[in-house]
Write a protein that holds these residues in place. Sequence first.
Motif, PDB file in Angstrom:
ATOM      1  N   ARG A 288      50.305  48.512  31.144  1.00 48.08           N
ATOM      2  CA  ARG A 288      51.128  47.525  30.441  1.00 48.08           C
ATOM      3  C   ARG A 288      52.007  46.766  31.429  1.00 48.08           C
ATOM      4  N   TYR A 289      52.154  45.447  31.165  1.00 50.97           N
ATOM      5  CA  TYR A 289      52.998  44.593  32.024  1.00 50.97           C
ATOM      6  C   TYR A 289      53.760  43.581  31.156  1.00 50.97           C
ATOM      7  N   ASP A 290      54.741  44.083  30.418  1.00 45.55           N
ATOM      8  CA  ASP A 290      55.444  43.275  29.419  1.00 45.55           C
ATOM      9  C   ASP A 290      56.339  42.190  30.010  1.00 45.55           C
ATOM     10  N   GLN A 291      56.681  42.281  31.273  1.00 38.89           N
ATOM     11  CA  GLN A 291      57.627  41.323  31.846  1.00 38.89           C
ATOM     12  C   GLN A 291      56.967  40.274  32.741  1.00 38.89           C
ATOM     13  N   LEU A 292      55.652  40.250  32.764  1.00 38.38           N
ATOM     14  CA  LEU A 292      54.961  39.386  33.715  1.00 38.38           C
ATOM     15  C   LEU A 292      54.849  37.934  33.246  1.00 38.38           C
ATOM     16  N   THR A 293      54.370  37.712  32.024  1.00 34.71           N
ATOM     17  CA  THR A 293      54.144  36.327  31.581  1.00 34.71           C
ATOM     18  C   THR A 293      55.443  35.538  31.467  1.00 34.71           C
ATOM     19  N   GLY A 294      56.559  36.237  31.240  1.00 36.21           N
ATOM     20  CA  GLY A 294      57.839  35.546  31.139  1.00 36.21           C
ATOM     21  C   GLY A 294      58.192  34.795  32.407  1.00 36.21           C
ATOM     22  N   ARG A 295      57.685  35.231  33.545  1.00 35.91           N
ATOM     23  CA  ARG A 295      57.951  34.542  34.807  1.00 35.91           C
ATOM     24  C   ARG A 295      57.246  33.193  34.877  1.00 35.91           C
ATOM     25  N   PHE A 296      56.312  32.978  33.961  1.00 33.76           N
ATOM     26  CA  PHE A 296      55.587  31.703  33.923  1.00 33.76           C
ATOM     27  C   PHE A 296      55.961  30.866  32.705  1.00 33.76           C
ATOM     28  N   GLY A 297      57.033  31.276  31.998  1.00 32.56           N
ATOM     29  CA  GLY A 297      57.572  30.430  30.949  1.00 32.56           C
ATOM     30  C   GLY A 297      57.328  30.860  29.527  1.00 32.56           C
ATOM     31  N   ARG A 298      56.635  31.972  29.314  1.00 30.98           N
ATOM     32  CA  ARG A 298      56.426  32.445  27.943  1.00 30.98           C
ATOM     33  C   ARG A 298      56.455  33.960  27.920  1.00 30.98           C
ATOM     34  N   GLU A 299      57.401  34.512  27.198  1.00 32.46           N
ATOM     35  CA  GLU A 299      57.538  35.967  27.103  1.00 32.46           C
ATOM     36  C   GLU A 299      56.459  36.533  26.178  1.00 32.46           C
ATOM     37  N   LEU A 300      55.597  37.383  26.747  1.00 27.53           N
ATOM     38  CA  LEU A 300      54.550  38.018  25.956  1.00 27.53           C
ATOM     39  C   LEU A 300      54.326  39.443  26.472  1.00 27.53           C
ATOM     40  N   PRO A 301      54.366  40.431  25.584  1.00 29.24           N
ATOM     41  CA  PRO A 301      53.952  41.768  26.009  1.00 29.24           C
ATOM     42  C   PRO A 301      52.454  41.738  26.319  1.00 29.24           C
ATOM     43  N   ALA A 302      52.006  42.604  27.210  1.00 32.38           N
ATOM     44  CA  ALA A 302      50.594  42.545  27.600  1.00 32.38           C
ATOM     45  C   ALA A 302      50.147  43.860  28.203  1.00 32.38           C
ATOM     46  N   THR A 303      48.844  44.074  28.170  1.00 30.67           N
ATOM     47  CA  THR A 303      48.242  45.237  28.801  1.00 30.67           C
ATOM     48  C   THR A 303      46.810  44.881  29.186  1.00 30.67           C
ATOM     49  N   GLY A 304      46.265  45.580  30.177  1.00 30.82           N
ATOM     50  CA  GLY A 304      44.908  45.268  30.610  1.00 30.82           C
ATOM     51  C   GLY A 304      44.441  46.198  31.705  1.00 30.82           C
ATOM     52  N   ILE A 305      43.174  46.046  32.084  1.00 32.03           N
ATOM     53  CA  ILE A 305      42.592  46.907  33.114  1.00 32.03           C
ATOM     54  C   ILE A 305      41.543  46.137  33.891  1.00 32.03           C
ATOM     55  N   ALA A 306      41.373  46.483  35.162  1.00 35.95           N
ATOM     56  CA  ALA A 306      40.312  45.925  35.998  1.00 35.95           C
ATOM     57  C   ALA A 306      39.405  47.072  36.444  1.00 35.95           C
ATOM     58  N   LEU A 307      38.108  46.942  36.169  1.00 33.97           N
ATOM     59  CA  LEU A 307      37.124  47.925  36.600  1.00 33.97           C
ATOM     60  C   LEU A 307      36.497  47.473  37.915  1.00 33.97           C
ATOM     61  N   SER A 308      36.250  48.410  38.807  1.00 40.07           N
ATOM     62  CA  SER A 308      35.578  48.097  40.065  1.00 40.07           C
ATOM     63  C   SER A 308      34.076  48.059  39.826  1.00 40.07           C
ATOM     64  N   VAL A 309      33.501  46.871  39.903  1.00 39.78           N
ATOM     65  CA  VAL A 309      32.061  46.719  39.699  1.00 39.78           C
ATOM     66  C   VAL A 309      31.300  47.387  40.837  1.00 39.78           C
ATOM     67  N   ASP A 310      31.818  47.298  42.052  1.00 41.60           N
ATOM     68  CA  ASP A 310      31.168  47.952  43.194  1.00 41.60           C
ATOM     69  C   ASP A 310      31.075  49.466  42.966  1.00 41.60           C
ATOM     70  N   ALA A 311      32.165  50.064  42.497  1.00 41.37           N
ATOM     71  CA  ALA A 311      32.179  51.508  42.258  1.00 41.37           C
ATOM     72  C   ALA A 311      31.238  51.890  41.112  1.00 41.37           C
ATOM     73  N   LEU A 312      31.268  51.127  40.039  1.00 39.80           N
ATOM     74  CA  LEU A 312      30.382  51.400  38.908  1.00 39.80           C
ATOM     75  C   LEU A 312      28.916  51.308  39.321  1.00 39.80           C
ATOM     76  N   GLU A 313      28.599  50.280  40.105  1.00 33.62           N
ATOM     77  CA  GLU A 313      27.236  50.104  40.587  1.00 33.62           C
ATOM     78  C   GLU A 313      26.764  51.328  41.367  1.00 33.62           C
ATOM     79  N   GLU A 314      27.605  51.769  42.295  1.00 31.85           N
ATOM     80  CA  GLU A 314      27.249  52.915  43.134  1.00 31.85           C
ATOM     81  C   GLU A 314      27.046  54.171  42.284  1.00 31.85           C
TER      82      GLU A 314
END
Length: 429
Positions: A288-314
């Motif tokens: 979760r990164y609830d304070q991130l979008t506010g730095r760009f002008g709009r306060e929005l709670p948020a969450t997300g994930i990045a998967l490593s495609v290289d690792a998944l492939e292997e």
Amino acid sequence: MRLTEIPKGFKSLLPEEVRRRWELLNRVREVVEKWGYDPLWPPTIEFLELFTAVDRNTEEFAFKLVDRFTGRLMAVRPDFTPQVARIVASSFKDEEPPFRFYYMGKVFRDRDGDRETYQFGIELLGVKEVEADAEVISVVANVLKELGLKSFQIDIGHTEFLEGVVEELGIENREKLLSLLKHKDFSGIELFSDEEGITGERREKLFSLLELYGKEDVLERAGELFKNEKSAKALNELKSVYSILKSYGFEERVIFDLSEKRGMEYHTGITYEVFHPLYGFSLGMGGRYDQLTGRFGRELPATGIALSVDALEELLEKKGLLKVSGKKDFYIIDLNPEKRRAYLIARILREKGASVARDIVKRDYKTSMQVAFDKGFQVVIILGESEKPGEWIQVKFADGIEFIELNGEKEDEKGVKNWVIGKILDEKL
């Protein structure tokens, strides 16, 4: 230095590797879109301050260059999440949440090891409730199950739980302790406790923190150990997430790790990391990164994930779960000076959905035929022979089967179509 060298930490993908990557990305994308996520394609290069505004450490590992139009420093993308936050805050400022997006592409970090990695990520913005965190975790679990992985594990933690513990124990050297906890450095924590004068119940609680790793019962044990308001709130959120994951049917894949603060500097709440016993490193990380979008002008709670495609492939390759055929359908060798017949057959076969290439190198046809089979073509069509040019079609298959059709007169379009489609497409492919 040889001209064939590439910089350390980068790599080229050859045809078979590219096909495997496309297959993997398509399979992941299909699952993610079924959860209602839309694609985003951020630019590869942005101004450096976009990234340093959300993580001060970015400048240390970002590839930097100067914009010749403005003189400002730019960075080759080291992280997708700040870009997604910027896009949502600016391009979707008049739209109502929630926003569900996915992206895929390379991130570049100038450090030891891989300096170029491929990621597939999802972001859910505009939802403060833990339902959002549970959804992102569930999407990842769904993706991994659809890829055929059964033994994966998603470690879930909470940044605020640890912050509450640090405050409750009155620990001043916060950063050093968090680093020791991250590396599960038991002896280092003993030395740290001695140096900081942590004794008695405080010391016992600190070492008990290292044992807060496991299934749902860990949350109850943590609540008995630490009574501060910040940690209690974090534990309640984790319990709610677990309850939702049980509804989705993914609770068996979850482990709670309350002894480590994961993620980037901008993560502010529930965090998660993906592991598999056959792969020694993380498959993906987020939170979760609830304070991130506010730095760009709009306060929005948020969450997300990045998967490593290289690792998944292997990992999928190791388990035999990513098999992609490089086979191609037809290769046409025309020995006649006039090539109309070859063009016609190629066009008909392509219209039927087959892959077709023509031999356009002047050489002995037997050599061309072997080259075609070596390159993965399943069927070679030879039009004419040196003795009887234009009078017959010879078809050779990679498995050695051969059909020869002698033609008493020149084939018309209908005859060619019927013979090729009937004898080859319907019977052999």
